[in-house]
Design a protein around this motif. Structure first.
Motif, mmCIF file in Angstrom:
data_model
loop_
_atom_site.group_PDB
_atom_site.id
_atom_site.type_symbol
_atom_site.label_atom_id
_atom_site.label_comp_id
_atom_site.label_asym_id
_atom_site.label_seq_id
_atom_site.Cartn_x
_atom_site.Cartn_y
_atom_site.Cartn_z
ATOM 1 N N SER A 161 0.845 -1.193 0.000
ATOM 2 C CA SER A 161 0.000 0.000 0.000
ATOM 3 C C SER A 161 0.883 1.246 0.000
ATOM 4 O O SER A 161 2.009 1.214 0.499
ATOM 5 N N LYS A 186 -6.134 -8.681 2.944
ATOM 6 C CA LYS A 186 -6.410 -7.418 2.262
ATOM 7 C C LYS A 186 -7.596 -7.544 1.310
ATOM 8 O O LYS A 186 -8.458 -6.670 1.243
ATOM 9 N N ILE A 228 -2.642 -4.070 7.896
ATOM 10 C CA ILE A 228 -2.284 -4.107 6.464
ATOM 11 C C ILE A 228 -1.208 -3.067 6.160
ATOM 12 O O ILE A 228 -0.220 -3.354 5.463
#
Length: 238
Positions: A161, A186, A228
């Motif tokens: 990300s 995710k 995440i």
């Protein structure tokens, strides 16, 4: 490229990417080339035939019906595609998520007179650029648009990300996960947020706590999101 959301009859949200104007123009060029080649071959065939001029014109009109009906016939029998659209990987769809029927394709075909023939494509290009959702006049009237079936991968679709430079991770325990496991987390998290399925997010949160031993007062959604991001941070440091 614009993205739009359609709601099916089962209240399921589907996100679609409208086809680029360039993709539609390329498909049009390919289809026009195919139609042109077909017409030339029919003319050559008629020239080799020993028939009267009046009969030749009548036969010419009959033989060129497939070229005249090219778009409406192929889109009807090829699930919203022509040969050009198929090669470029774009397709005609209904905005409400249902499958276009013959009347939808017919309306698009008839209004090609305004969109393409009379304006040399100017009206179609202008409408697509200004209207949004990739619609020309024919699409607006038929309630359709043209989508791209190509899989476009962005940073958000990958494991990593985008994080701000000053990002500070909170849970080093996340490194216990493998890439494949985090990718699954995710994907489930993204799908649950899109569909408003809070139970899935809570289950993910509880599973993460159990596996990592994390103790926190963060809400389920915030915890999963942080995990995440933390995993992305530590992965990018490798």
């Amino acid at each position: 490229m614009e993205q739009f959301q359609i709601e099916t009859a089962q209240n399921i949200s589907i996100h679609q990417n409208t086809a680029h104007l360039g993709e539609r123009m390329l498909a049009y060029i390919i289809d026009s080339f195919i139609i042109g080649v077909y017409i030339i071959l029919m003319v050559l065939l008629l020239v080799t035939m020993d028939i009267e001029m009046e009969d030749m014109w009548a036969l010419y009109l009959v033989l060129n019906l497939p070229a005249f009906l090219y778009y409406v016939l192929l889109e009807t029998f090829m699930d919203g595609k022509t040969i050009g659209k198929s090669l470029v990987h774009i397709r005609v769809v209904k905005l409400d998520g249902s499958k276009p029927n013959f009347s939808s394709y017919f309306v698009r075909w008839i209004l090609r007179i305004i969109d393409v023939a009379l304006s040399s494509g100017g009206v179609a290009v202008l409408t697509i650029l200004l209207r949004g959702k990739g619609q020309r006049v024919g699409d607006i009237a038929a309630g359709t648009t043209v989508i791209s079936e190509k899989k476009r991968v962005s940073v958000k679709d990958t494991l990593l990300s985008e994080l701000p430079q000053e990002y500070v991770p909170k849970f080093p325990q996340v490194t216990i996960f493998k890439d494949r496991e985090m990718q699954t987390i995710k994907e489930l998290f993204t799908s649950a947020k899109r569909n408003g399925d809070h139970n899935v997010i809570v289950s993910l949160s509880e599973r993460i706590k159990k596996v990592t031993g994390i103790t926190t007062e963060l809400k389920a959604m915030d915890l999963v999101d942080t995990v995440i991001n933390d995993y992305s941070y530590y992965t990018q440091q490798l």
